[in-house]
Design an enzyme around this catalytic site. Structure first.
Site, PDB file in Angstrom:
ATOM      1  N   CYS A  89       2.530   0.425  -8.087  1.00 58.05           N
ATOM      2  CA  CYS A  89       3.646   1.162  -7.305  1.00 58.05           C
ATOM      3  C   CYS A  89       4.816   1.162  -8.217  1.00 58.05           C
ATOM      4  O   CYS A  89       5.905   2.061  -7.915  1.00 58.05           O
ATOM      5  CB  CYS A  89       3.995   0.111  -6.109  1.00 58.05           C
ATOM      6  N   GLU A  96       3.697   9.860  -5.310  1.00 57.56           N
ATOM      7  CA  GLU A  96       3.096   8.957  -6.215  1.00 57.56           C
ATOM      8  C   GLU A  96       1.729   9.393  -7.078  1.00 57.56           C
ATOM      9  O   GLU A  96       0.981  10.170  -6.329  1.00 57.56           O
ATOM     10  CB  GLU A  96       2.530   7.702  -5.803  1.00 57.56           C
ATOM     11  N   GLU A 133       5.652  -3.304   1.342  1.00 52.74           N
ATOM     12  CA  GLU A 133       6.008  -3.124   0.005  1.00 52.74           C
ATOM     13  C   GLU A 133       5.168  -1.787  -0.353  1.00 52.74           C
ATOM     14  O   GLU A 133       3.842  -2.028  -0.544  1.00 52.74           O
ATOM     15  CB  GLU A 133       5.645  -4.164  -0.835  1.00 52.74           C
ATOM     16  N   GLY A 151       0.868  -1.170   0.107  1.00 50.11           N
ATOM     17  CA  GLY A 151       0.096  -0.017   0.022  1.00 50.11           C
ATOM     18  C   GLY A 151       0.900   1.169   0.037  1.00 50.11           C
ATOM     19  O   GLY A 151       2.090   1.283  -0.743  1.00 50.11           O
TER      20      GLY A 151
END
Length: 320
Positions: A121, A222, A85, A63
């Protein structure tokens, strides 16, 4: 109830995790005993209950950093280990000796915009291009991205599907609006919520931004949407500095046929994985994970197995 691929799926939350459910079904068909793998759907409350439960011996979380920090606090109360992660801001360094620039441009658009509409990701959302081929790459990438059809992902002609919800669309479009407001980059393609028949749905146009301020939020956080940033560099040192200029460290890409340069730069890039000339990520035998706010611990390969093993030393002295 939702039907996909001839099978009916049920979720108490209205969210349908098709892949995990299918994985559990395959485990049952393979003869794995019931209870070895359990798929539990739910929102933040379900996650919090699992993390805090004393019988959960270890947590593996995929996440973002915000939720990860809360998980770490909860695990700390019980001295419970975790694998995290988290997000990424993958840079793809493109050199004049990258070979077929059409192939490089196609990969750049596909991997950032065509894969999950940018909701991954490790998607290479920053294309860092040498000045000798920068303008040419911008033209190629923009032309390719302009052909990407947005819409229903079950339509074989569609290459860009929806974002996960309306809040995600608002967040991505808000970042794009602030790029315009702050004059932090030049949007050469897209930059808006999709219109027409898709106007009331969760779609964002494929977007290309050049001349981006590397310190702006869109270059530092992000995006998780179909947005590709293109930067220019002149020296290897400058390329590495740009690639390492964010707090993330999940992946990095290098496009070059000069293996001496590849090995030299791979060592300097702050990333858990470096992928060269389109090399695949997440192979079953290779570890995957990040550094910095991209998390810690590894999934995949022997390192991923070791994360869930506890070593015990038994020392025996032979009796006299």
């Amino acid at each position: 109830m939702t039907e996909v691929g001839g099978m009916t799926w049920r979720s108490i939350t209205g969210v349908h995790p098709f892949s995990p459910d299918l994985f559990a079904q395959l485990l049952r068909e393979a003869g794995v005993p019931q209870g070895v793998c359990t798929i539990l759907t739910g929102g933040p409350e379900a996650g919090a209950a699992l993390v805090r439960h004393p019988k959960v011996a270890k947590v593996s979380f995929t996440g973002g950093p915000v939720a990860a920090r809360q998980i770490m606090h909860a695990c700390a109360d019980q001295l419970k280990p975790a694998v995290l992660e988290l997000g990424g801001k993958t840079a793809s360094l493109v050199f004049p000796d990258a070979g077929d620039l059409d192939a490089v441009a196609n990969r750049a658009v596909r991997d950032c915009i065509g894969v999950l509409a940018g909701q991954g990701c490790a998607v290479p959302s920053r294309l860092i291009v040498h000045e000798d081929i920068h303008d040419e790459m911008v033209e190629r990438v923009t032309a390719i991205a302009a052909t990407y059809k947005v819409g229903d992902p079950f339509d074989p002609e569609v290459k860009v599907g929806p974002l996960i919800n309306a809040a995600a669309v608002e967040r991505v479009c808000g970042m794009l609006d602030r790029v315009r407001r702050d004059r932090a980059g030049r949007i050469v393609l897209g930059g808006n919520k999709a219109g027409g028949d898709l106007a009331d749905k969760n779609f964002v146009e494929p977007t290309i931004i050049v001349d981006t301020d590397p310190d702006h939020e869109i270059a530092q956080t992000e995006i998780f949407g179909p947005v590709l940033l293109i930067f220019k560099f002149s020296t290897d040192d400058e390329a590495v500095a740009l690639a390492n200029s964010t707090p993330y460290g999940l992946g990095a890409n290098i496009q070059s046929t000069n293996l001496i340069r590849v090995h030299r730069l791979a060592e300097r890039l702050n990333a858990g994985g470096v992928y060269v000339n389109g090399a695949r990520q997440n192979l079953p035998h290779t570890p995957f994970g990040g550094v910095g706010i991209s998390g810690y611990g590894r999934e995949g390969g022997r390192a991923g197995i070791d994360e869930f093993l506890r070593y015990k030393t038994v020392s025996i002295i032979e009796p006299e």
